[in-house]
Design an enzyme around this catalytic site. Structure first.
Site, PDB file in Angstrom:
ATOM      1  N   HIS A  98       0.880  -1.156   0.222  1.00 21.29           N
ATOM      2  CA  HIS A  98      -0.106  -0.060  -0.073  1.00 21.29           C
ATOM      3  C   HIS A  98       0.885   1.267  -0.090  1.00 21.29           C
ATOM      4  O   HIS A  98       1.769   1.147   0.574  1.00 21.29           O
ATOM      5  CB  HIS A  98      -0.961   0.044   1.146  1.00 21.29           C
ATOM      6  CG  HIS A  98      -1.996   1.010   1.133  1.00 21.29           C
ATOM      7  ND1 HIS A  98      -1.705   2.404   1.417  1.00 21.29           N
ATOM      8  CD2 HIS A  98      -3.251   1.137   0.958  1.00 21.29           C
ATOM      9  CE1 HIS A  98      -2.958   3.117   1.285  1.00 21.29           C
ATOM     10  NE2 HIS A  98      -3.963   2.115   0.863  1.00 21.29           N
ATOM     11  N   GLU A 168      -3.975   1.961  -7.296  1.00 19.19           N
ATOM     12  CA  GLU A 168      -4.262   3.199  -6.528  1.00 19.19           C
ATOM     13  C   GLU A 168      -3.392   4.367  -6.819  1.00 19.19           C
ATOM     14  O   GLU A 168      -2.612   4.437  -6.247  1.00 19.19           O
ATOM     15  CB  GLU A 168      -3.994   2.661  -4.990  1.00 19.19           C
ATOM     16  CG  GLU A 168      -5.032   1.653  -4.528  1.00 19.19           C
ATOM     17  CD  GLU A 168      -5.321   1.957  -2.814  1.00 19.19           C
ATOM     18  OE1 GLU A 168      -6.472   1.907  -2.467  1.00 19.19           O
ATOM     19  OE2 GLU A 168      -4.278   1.931  -2.258  1.00 19.19           O
TER      20      GLU A 168
HETATM   21  P1  PGA Z   1      -9.781   5.958   0.336  1.00 21.01           P
HETATM   22  O1  PGA Z   1      -8.445   5.040   0.495  1.00 21.01           O
HETATM   23  O2  PGA Z   1     -10.968   4.931  -0.214  1.00 21.01           O
HETATM   24  O3  PGA Z   1      -9.911   6.501   1.311  1.00 21.01           O
HETATM   25  O4  PGA Z   1      -9.392   6.710  -0.813  1.00 21.01           O
HETATM   26  C1  PGA Z   1      -8.136   4.038  -0.287  1.00 21.01           C
HETATM   27  C2  PGA Z   1      -6.842   3.179  -0.071  1.00 21.01           C
HETATM   28  O5  PGA Z   1      -5.952   3.761   0.371  1.00 21.01           O
HETATM   29  O6  PGA Z   1      -6.730   2.066   0.168  1.00 21.01           O
END
Ligand code: PGA
Length: 260
Positions: A98, A168
């Site tokens: 992450h 992401e």
């Molecule tokens: P968010 O986070 O939905 O608050 O943007 C997603 C993540 O960081 O996994």
């Protein structure tokens, strides 16, 4: 190919107490049981994972995951948690790489060691990639390609059956503080990224085995935009942070995710 749309709920370092965690778990469970077409994965902080997971039986609609794992099996590694320990409290998934962990200093090399160890231990891996910003010359694409190639070094074709890649983009992840700043990607751009990631996987593995790897999306996903993300972005699921933290937002999110 894994069939169900996967919605992984990343609680991050929330909530503050076990009591609150139990309440959120119960509300999420109710919503997830109605959302039969989905597989919902709750990813709490380690203490709550242990407390909630111990007596929990993963089902086709609801499972537990961790937000990180260490690559060694046991020993003198203060503060770390192994894949075997996670499995012993019924976690079947783990998020690895992450951006918030990478920002704390986790290198591509460490991410790769964790991915390899978790897959070897039999966990399902939600491997995260994402650029912090986009340039006009496509350098961010090269950056993402490197993240994928280094993260998956040593991962075998049969292991792909337990792998998910979550795109992401860091610029789209919510601050967790101010909803108004949240800025999810648009469906068309996301679909382009899915095509790009699938191409890299095909180049690394065979066309057939790369089909085993669903591409997910994370970054300000909400009840309002999840259908666009899934339908236009053509992702096979989402990783959700901010909107996984209250009964109201998580119920609305899961309802939108399975209602067509
Ligand atoms: P968010 O986070 O939905 O608050 O943007 C997603 C993540 O960081 O996994």
């Amino acid at each position: 190919m894994k069939k169900k749309t996967l919605i992984a709920l990343n609680w991050k370092m929330n909530p503050s107490t076990l009591k609150e965690a139990r309440a959120l778990f119960n509300d999420t469970k109710k919503a997830a049981q109605k959302a039969r077409g989905l597989e919902t994965v709750i990813c709490p902080p380690f203490p709550f994972l242990g407390a909630l997971g111990e007596k929990f039986k993963p089902s086709k609609t609801l499972s537990f995951g961790a937000q990180d794992v260490f690559y060694e099996q046991k020993g003198t590694f203060t503060g770390e948690v192994s894949a075997v320990q996670l499995k012993s409290v019924n976690a079947t998934y783990v998020i690895i790489g992450h951006s918030e962990r990478r920002a704390l200093g986790e290198s591509d090399e460490v991410v790769n060691q964790k991915v390899v160890a978790a897959l070897k231990a039999g966990l399902n891996v939600i491997f995260c990639i994402g650029e912090s910003n986009r340039d006009d010359h496509g350098e961010y694409l090269e950056f993402l390609k490197n993240q994928i190639e280094s993260g998956l070094t040593g991962v075998t074709r049969p292991q792909l059956k337990r792998l998910y890649i979550t795109y992401e983009p860091i610029w789209a992840i919510s601050s967790g503080k101010d909803d108004k700043d949240d800025d999810s990607i648009n469906g068309h751009d996301l679909h382009q990224m899915v095509i790009f990631i699938e191409k890299i996987l095909r180049e690394m593995y065979s066309a057939k085995s790369s089909l085993n790897v669903p591409v997910l999306y994370g970054g300000s996903v909400s009840a309002e935009n999840i259908r666009t993300v899934i339908d236009e972005g053509e992702v096979k699921g989402c990783l959700v942070g901010g909107k996984s933290l209250t009964a109201k937002t998580v119920t609305a999110l899961l309802t939108s995710a399975y209602t067509r």
